[in-house]
Design an enzyme around this catalytic site. Structure first.
Site, PDB file in Angstrom:
ATOM      1  N   GLU A  20      -3.048   0.697 -11.680  1.00 32.83           N
ATOM      2  CA  GLU A  20      -4.206   1.593 -11.849  1.00 32.83           C
ATOM      3  C   GLU A  20      -5.365   0.819 -11.078  1.00 32.83           C
ATOM      4  OE1 GLU A  20      -5.695   3.588 -14.980  1.00 32.83           O
ATOM      5  OE2 GLU A  20      -3.784   3.948 -15.815  1.00 32.83           O
ATOM      6  N   PHE A  68      -6.865   9.035   9.670  1.00 33.01           N
ATOM      7  CA  PHE A  68      -6.602   9.341   8.272  1.00 33.01           C
ATOM      8  C   PHE A  68      -7.923   9.254   7.504  1.00 33.01           C
ATOM      9  CE2 PHE A  68      -6.237   5.111   7.875  1.00 33.01           C
ATOM     10  CZ  PHE A  68      -6.713   4.905   6.411  1.00 33.01           C
ATOM     11  N   LYS A 122      -9.576   2.539  17.591  1.00 34.18           N
ATOM     12  CA  LYS A 122     -10.126   2.440  16.386  1.00 34.18           C
ATOM     13  C   LYS A 122      -9.777   0.922  15.687  1.00 34.18           C
ATOM     14  CE  LYS A 122      -9.476   4.027  11.550  1.00 34.18           C
ATOM     15  NZ  LYS A 122      -8.775   4.686  10.225  1.00 34.18           N
ATOM     16  N   ASP A 177      -8.359  -3.079  -0.207  1.00 34.42           N
ATOM     17  CA  ASP A 177      -9.081  -1.861  -0.697  1.00 34.42           C
ATOM     18  C   ASP A 177     -10.200  -1.491   0.230  1.00 34.42           C
ATOM     19  OD1 ASP A 177      -8.891  -0.105  -3.245  1.00 34.42           O
ATOM     20  OD2 ASP A 177     -11.037  -0.685  -3.302  1.00 34.42           O
ATOM     21  N   GLY A 224      -1.316   5.649   6.676  1.00 31.75           N
ATOM     22  CA  GLY A 224      -2.229   5.247   7.737  1.00 31.75           C
ATOM     23  C   GLY A 224      -2.766   3.959   7.685  1.00 31.75           C
ATOM     24  N   LYS A 225      -2.751   3.419   6.653  1.00 31.99           N
ATOM     25  CA  LYS A 225      -3.225   1.830   6.583  1.00 31.99           C
ATOM     26  C   LYS A 225      -2.156   0.901   7.295  1.00 31.99           C
ATOM     27  CE  LYS A 225      -6.024   1.337   2.364  1.00 31.99           C
ATOM     28  NZ  LYS A 225      -5.940   0.737   1.022  1.00 31.99           N
ATOM     29  N   THR A 263       0.986  -1.131  -0.119  1.00 32.80           N
ATOM     30  CA  THR A 263      -0.020   0.138  -0.070  1.00 32.80           C
ATOM     31  C   THR A 263       0.718   1.154   0.159  1.00 32.80           C
ATOM     32  OG1 THR A 263      -1.711   1.226   1.192  1.00 32.80           O
ATOM     33  CG2 THR A 263      -0.153   0.189   2.607  1.00 32.80           C
ATOM     34  N   ASP A 281     -11.943  10.033   8.743  1.00 27.77           N
ATOM     35  CA  ASP A 281     -12.000   9.780  10.201  1.00 27.77           C
ATOM     36  C   ASP A 281     -12.762  11.062  10.908  1.00 27.77           C
ATOM     37  OD1 ASP A 281     -11.390   7.464  10.130  1.00 27.77           O
ATOM     38  OD2 ASP A 281      -9.206   7.424  10.721  1.00 27.77           O
TER      39      ASP A 281
HETATM   40  P1  ITT Z   1      -3.454   1.869  -1.697  1.00 26.02           P
HETATM   41  O1  ITT Z   1      -4.670   1.666  -2.521  1.00 26.02           O
HETATM   42  O2  ITT Z   1      -2.244   1.872  -2.084  1.00 26.02           O
HETATM   43  O3  ITT Z   1      -3.681   0.759  -0.684  1.00 26.02           O
HETATM   44  P2  ITT Z   1      -5.293   4.103  -1.123  1.00 26.02           P
HETATM   45  O4  ITT Z   1      -5.141   5.275   0.121  1.00 26.02           O
HETATM   46  O5  ITT Z   1      -5.259   4.528  -2.285  1.00 26.02           O
HETATM   47  O6  ITT Z   1      -4.049   3.212  -0.728  1.00 26.02           O
HETATM   48  P3  ITT Z   1      -7.623   2.775  -1.604  1.00 26.02           P
HETATM   49  O7  ITT Z   1      -7.674   2.624  -2.978  1.00 26.02           O
HETATM   50  O8  ITT Z   1      -8.242   1.419  -0.733  1.00 26.02           O
HETATM   51  O9  ITT Z   1      -6.452   2.777  -0.772  1.00 26.02           O
HETATM   52  O10 ITT Z   1      -8.656   4.087  -0.812  1.00 26.02           O
HETATM   53  C1  ITT Z   1      -9.264   4.021   0.587  1.00 26.02           C
HETATM   54  C2  ITT Z   1      -9.706   5.355   0.936  1.00 26.02           C
HETATM   55  O11 ITT Z   1     -10.882   5.286   1.780  1.00 26.02           O
HETATM   56  C3  ITT Z   1      -8.791   6.134   1.948  1.00 26.02           C
HETATM   57  O12 ITT Z   1      -7.640   7.143   1.130  1.00 26.02           O
HETATM   58  C4  ITT Z   1      -9.795   6.989   2.557  1.00 26.02           C
HETATM   59  O13 ITT Z   1     -10.104   8.151   1.746  1.00 26.02           O
HETATM   60  C5  ITT Z   1     -10.834   5.977   2.650  1.00 26.02           C
HETATM   61  N1  ITT Z   1     -10.677   5.089   4.196  1.00 26.02           N
HETATM   62  C6  ITT Z   1     -10.416   4.006   3.841  1.00 26.02           C
HETATM   63  N2  ITT Z   1     -10.191   3.547   5.360  1.00 26.02           N
HETATM   64  C7  ITT Z   1     -10.400   4.396   5.804  1.00 26.02           C
HETATM   65  C8  ITT Z   1     -10.074   4.646   7.458  1.00 26.02           C
HETATM   66  O14 ITT Z   1      -9.830   3.771   8.323  1.00 26.02           O
HETATM   67  N3  ITT Z   1     -10.352   5.989   7.745  1.00 26.02           N
HETATM   68  C9  ITT Z   1     -10.568   7.108   6.898  1.00 26.02           C
HETATM   69  N4  ITT Z   1     -10.809   6.842   5.735  1.00 26.02           N
HETATM   70  C10 ITT Z   1     -10.707   5.595   5.296  1.00 26.02           C
END
Ligand code: ITT
Length: 198
Positions: free
Chosen positions: A40, A152, A175, A69, A11-12, A7, A155
Protein backbone atom coordinates in the site's frame (compact mmCIF):
# COMPACT_ATOMS: atom_id res chain seq x y z
CA UNK A 1 24.98 -4.63 -14.92
CA UNK A 2 21.42 -5.88 -14.27
CA UNK A 3 18.85 -4.22 -12.08
CA UNK A 4 15.37 -5.30 -10.94
CA UNK A 5 12.73 -2.58 -11.28
CA UNK A 6 9.92 -3.07 -8.75
CA UNK A 7 6.90 -1.54 -10.44
CA UNK A 8 3.56 -2.68 -11.84
CA UNK A 9 3.63 0.18 -14.36
CA UNK A 10 4.70 -1.10 -17.82
CA UNK A 11 5.31 2.45 -19.06
CA UNK A 12 7.93 3.02 -16.36
CA UNK A 13 9.67 -0.29 -17.21
CA UNK A 14 9.79 0.51 -20.93
CA UNK A 15 11.27 3.95 -20.28
CA UNK A 16 13.89 2.66 -17.83
CA UNK A 17 14.92 -0.15 -20.25
CA UNK A 18 15.29 2.30 -23.11
CA UNK A 19 17.14 4.87 -21.00
CA UNK A 20 19.63 2.51 -19.34
CA UNK A 21 20.42 0.20 -22.26
CA UNK A 22 22.78 2.82 -23.72
CA UNK A 23 24.79 2.54 -20.48
CA UNK A 24 24.88 -1.25 -20.72
CA UNK A 25 22.39 -1.73 -17.88
CA UNK A 26 19.64 -4.33 -18.30
CA UNK A 27 16.40 -3.51 -16.48
CA UNK A 28 14.35 -6.55 -15.39
CA UNK A 29 10.73 -6.03 -14.32
CA UNK A 30 10.10 -7.59 -10.91
CA UNK A 31 7.31 -9.85 -12.16
CA UNK A 32 9.93 -11.72 -14.23
CA UNK A 33 11.81 -12.48 -11.01
CA UNK A 34 9.06 -13.07 -8.42
CA UNK A 35 5.34 -12.58 -7.88
CA UNK A 36 5.05 -10.04 -5.08
CA UNK A 37 1.84 -8.28 -4.04
CA UNK A 38 2.36 -4.48 -4.33
CA UNK A 39 2.51 -2.66 -0.99
CA UNK A 40 0.00 0.00 0.00
CA UNK A 41 1.29 3.50 -0.71
CA UNK A 42 0.87 5.37 2.54
CA UNK A 43 3.50 8.11 2.20
CA UNK A 44 2.73 11.78 1.85
CA UNK A 45 5.75 12.53 -0.32
CA UNK A 46 7.26 10.98 -3.45
CA UNK A 47 10.45 10.36 -1.48
CA UNK A 48 8.66 8.46 1.29
CA UNK A 49 6.73 6.29 -1.18
CA UNK A 50 9.80 5.46 -3.29
CA UNK A 51 11.71 4.50 -0.14
CA UNK A 52 8.83 2.37 1.22
CA UNK A 53 8.34 0.51 -2.08
CA UNK A 54 12.04 -0.17 -2.64
CA UNK A 55 12.69 -1.45 0.89
CA UNK A 56 9.51 -3.58 0.84
CA UNK A 57 10.43 -5.33 -2.43
CA UNK A 58 14.15 -5.72 -1.62
CA UNK A 59 13.25 -7.47 1.62
CA UNK A 60 10.73 -9.72 -0.13
CA UNK A 61 12.97 -10.89 -2.97
CA UNK A 62 16.32 -10.59 -1.13
CA UNK A 63 17.92 -8.76 -4.05
CA UNK A 64 18.77 -5.10 -4.70
CA UNK A 65 15.82 -3.37 -6.40
CA UNK A 66 14.93 0.05 -7.68
CA UNK A 67 11.47 1.51 -7.09
CA UNK A 68 10.12 4.84 -8.19
CA UNK A 69 7.39 7.20 -7.07
CA UNK A 70 6.38 9.93 -9.45
CA UNK A 71 3.52 12.21 -10.29
CA UNK A 72 2.19 15.40 -11.73
CA UNK A 73 1.85 18.65 -9.74
CA UNK A 74 -0.55 21.17 -11.26
CA UNK A 75 -0.17 24.76 -10.05
CA UNK A 76 -3.83 25.75 -10.52
CA UNK A 77 -4.87 22.74 -8.41
CA UNK A 78 -2.52 23.58 -5.53
CA UNK A 79 -0.05 20.82 -6.51
CA UNK A 80 -2.66 18.07 -7.07
CA UNK A 81 -2.76 15.25 -8.02
CA UNK A 82 0.85 14.89 -6.66
CA UNK A 83 1.40 11.59 -4.85
CA UNK A 84 -2.18 10.62 -5.77
CA UNK A 85 -1.50 10.90 -9.53
CA UNK A 86 -2.23 7.24 -10.31
CA UNK A 87 -5.36 7.34 -8.10
CA UNK A 88 -6.71 10.81 -8.98
CA UNK A 89 -10.07 9.56 -10.29
CA UNK A 90 -10.30 6.68 -7.78
CA UNK A 91 -8.36 3.74 -6.38
CA UNK A 92 -8.29 1.63 -9.57
CA UNK A 93 -8.57 4.51 -12.06
CA UNK A 94 -7.24 4.10 -15.61
CA UNK A 95 -4.97 6.70 -17.23
CA UNK A 96 -7.93 7.84 -19.31
CA UNK A 97 -10.14 8.35 -16.23
CA UNK A 98 -7.39 10.31 -14.50
CA UNK A 99 -6.92 12.50 -17.57
CA UNK A 100 -10.65 13.21 -17.78
CA UNK A 101 -10.71 14.14 -14.10
CA UNK A 102 -7.79 16.54 -14.63
CA UNK A 103 -9.51 18.19 -17.61
CA UNK A 104 -12.71 18.49 -15.57
CA UNK A 105 -10.92 20.09 -12.59
CA UNK A 106 -9.24 22.66 -14.85
CA UNK A 107 -12.49 23.43 -16.70
CA UNK A 108 -14.32 23.88 -13.36
CA UNK A 109 -11.89 26.72 -12.73
CA UNK A 110 -12.50 28.15 -16.20
CA UNK A 111 -8.95 27.23 -17.30
CA UNK A 112 -7.62 25.68 -20.50
CA UNK A 113 -4.10 25.27 -19.15
CA UNK A 114 -1.96 25.59 -16.04
CA UNK A 115 1.75 25.49 -15.25
CA UNK A 116 2.70 22.03 -13.96
CA UNK A 117 5.65 19.75 -13.34
CA UNK A 118 6.37 16.03 -13.26
CA UNK A 119 8.47 14.78 -10.36
CA UNK A 120 10.28 11.45 -9.95
CA UNK A 121 12.01 9.94 -6.91
CA UNK A 122 13.94 6.72 -7.40
CA UNK A 123 15.31 4.59 -4.59
CA UNK A 124 17.78 1.73 -4.99
CA UNK A 125 17.43 -0.52 -1.96
CA UNK A 126 19.63 -3.39 -0.88
CA UNK A 127 18.11 -6.19 1.24
CA UNK A 128 20.48 -5.23 4.06
CA UNK A 129 18.48 -1.99 4.33
CA UNK A 130 20.75 0.59 2.85
CA UNK A 131 20.34 2.37 -0.42
CA UNK A 132 20.77 5.30 -2.75
CA UNK A 133 18.23 7.74 -4.09
CA UNK A 134 17.89 10.33 -6.82
CA UNK A 135 15.25 12.69 -8.14
CA UNK A 136 14.32 14.56 -11.28
CA UNK A 137 11.72 17.02 -12.48
CA UNK A 138 10.47 18.47 -15.75
CA UNK A 139 8.54 21.72 -15.86
CA UNK A 140 5.83 22.54 -18.35
CA UNK A 141 2.09 23.02 -18.54
CA UNK A 142 -1.04 20.90 -18.71
CA UNK A 143 -3.76 21.56 -21.26
CA UNK A 144 -7.38 20.43 -21.62
CA UNK A 145 -7.04 19.10 -25.21
CA UNK A 146 -5.29 15.68 -25.22
CA UNK A 147 -2.81 15.02 -28.07
CA UNK A 148 -0.56 12.07 -28.95
CA UNK A 149 -0.43 8.34 -28.33
CA UNK A 150 3.06 7.80 -26.88
CA UNK A 151 4.13 7.62 -23.24
CA UNK A 152 1.51 6.90 -20.59
CA UNK A 153 -0.47 8.57 -17.81
CA UNK A 154 -0.91 12.33 -18.22
CA UNK A 155 1.46 12.59 -21.21
CA UNK A 156 -1.27 13.56 -23.76
CA UNK A 157 -2.04 16.62 -21.56
CA UNK A 158 1.51 17.67 -20.63
CA UNK A 159 3.59 20.07 -22.74
CA UNK A 160 7.21 20.37 -21.56
CA UNK A 161 8.74 23.85 -21.32
CA UNK A 162 10.23 24.93 -24.68
CA UNK A 163 8.05 22.48 -26.67
CA UNK A 164 4.79 22.83 -28.57
CA UNK A 165 4.15 19.08 -28.66
CA UNK A 166 2.76 17.10 -25.74
CA UNK A 167 4.91 14.47 -24.05
CA UNK A 168 2.73 11.83 -25.78
CA UNK A 169 3.74 13.27 -29.17
CA UNK A 170 7.48 12.93 -28.50
CA UNK A 171 9.50 9.83 -29.47
CA UNK A 172 10.49 7.74 -26.43
CA UNK A 173 14.18 8.69 -26.59
CA UNK A 174 13.25 12.39 -26.61
CA UNK A 175 10.90 11.99 -23.62
CA UNK A 176 13.66 10.07 -21.79
CA UNK A 177 16.18 12.83 -22.48
CA UNK A 178 14.11 15.58 -20.85
CA UNK A 179 11.78 13.76 -18.47
CA UNK A 180 11.73 13.66 -14.67
CA UNK A 181 12.30 9.86 -14.77
CA UNK A 182 15.05 10.06 -17.39
CA UNK A 183 16.94 12.62 -15.29
CA UNK A 184 16.47 10.68 -12.04
CA UNK A 185 17.67 7.43 -13.67
CA UNK A 186 20.75 9.11 -15.07
CA UNK A 187 21.62 10.64 -11.69
CA UNK A 188 21.16 7.30 -9.94
CA UNK A 189 23.41 5.55 -12.43
CA UNK A 190 26.07 8.20 -11.93
CA UNK A 191 25.88 7.71 -8.15
CA UNK A 192 26.26 3.92 -8.56
CA UNK A 193 29.28 4.34 -10.83
CA UNK A 194 30.86 6.84 -8.40
CA UNK A 195 30.47 4.39 -5.52
CA UNK A 196 31.99 1.54 -7.54
CA UNK A 197 35.12 3.66 -7.99
CA UNK A 198 35.61 3.95 -4.19
P1 ITT B 1 4.23 1.60 -9.17
O1 ITT B 1 3.85 2.23 -7.86
O2 ITT B 1 4.02 0.12 -9.18
O3 ITT B 1 5.61 1.99 -9.64
P2 ITT B 1 2.28 3.45 -10.30
O4 ITT B 1 1.84 3.77 -11.69
O5 ITT B 1 1.20 3.29 -9.25
O6 ITT B 1 3.22 2.15 -10.34
P3 ITT B 1 3.19 5.79 -8.90
O7 ITT B 1 2.49 5.45 -7.64
O8 ITT B 1 4.58 6.35 -8.85
O9 ITT B 1 3.30 4.53 -9.87
O10 ITT B 1 2.24 6.78 -9.72
C1 ITT B 1 2.75 7.43 -10.83
C2 ITT B 1 1.62 8.10 -11.60
O11 ITT B 1 2.00 9.44 -11.93
C3 ITT B 1 1.39 7.40 -12.91
O12 ITT B 1 0.46 6.33 -12.80
C4 ITT B 1 0.89 8.54 -13.79
O13 ITT B 1 -0.47 8.78 -13.52
C5 ITT B 1 1.71 9.72 -13.29
N1 ITT B 1 3.00 9.81 -14.01
C6 ITT B 1 4.24 9.62 -13.47
N2 ITT B 1 5.18 9.71 -14.43
C7 ITT B 1 4.53 9.95 -15.58
C8 ITT B 1 4.96 10.11 -16.91
O14 ITT B 1 6.23 10.01 -17.26
N3 ITT B 1 4.03 10.35 -17.82
C9 ITT B 1 2.74 10.43 -17.50
N4 ITT B 1 2.24 10.27 -16.29
C10 ITT B 1 3.14 10.03 -15.31
Amino acid sequence: MRVVFATKNRGKVKEAQEKLKMFGVEVIPIDEVAQVKPPEETGETFCENAYQKAVYYAEKIKLPVIAEDSGLEVEALGGKPGVYSSRFAGEKATDQENNLKLIEELRKKGLESSPARYVSFIFLAFPERYGLWSEGEVKGKVVTEPRGTGGFGYDPLFIPEGYSRTMAELPLNEKNRISHRGKALEKLLKAILDIRKL
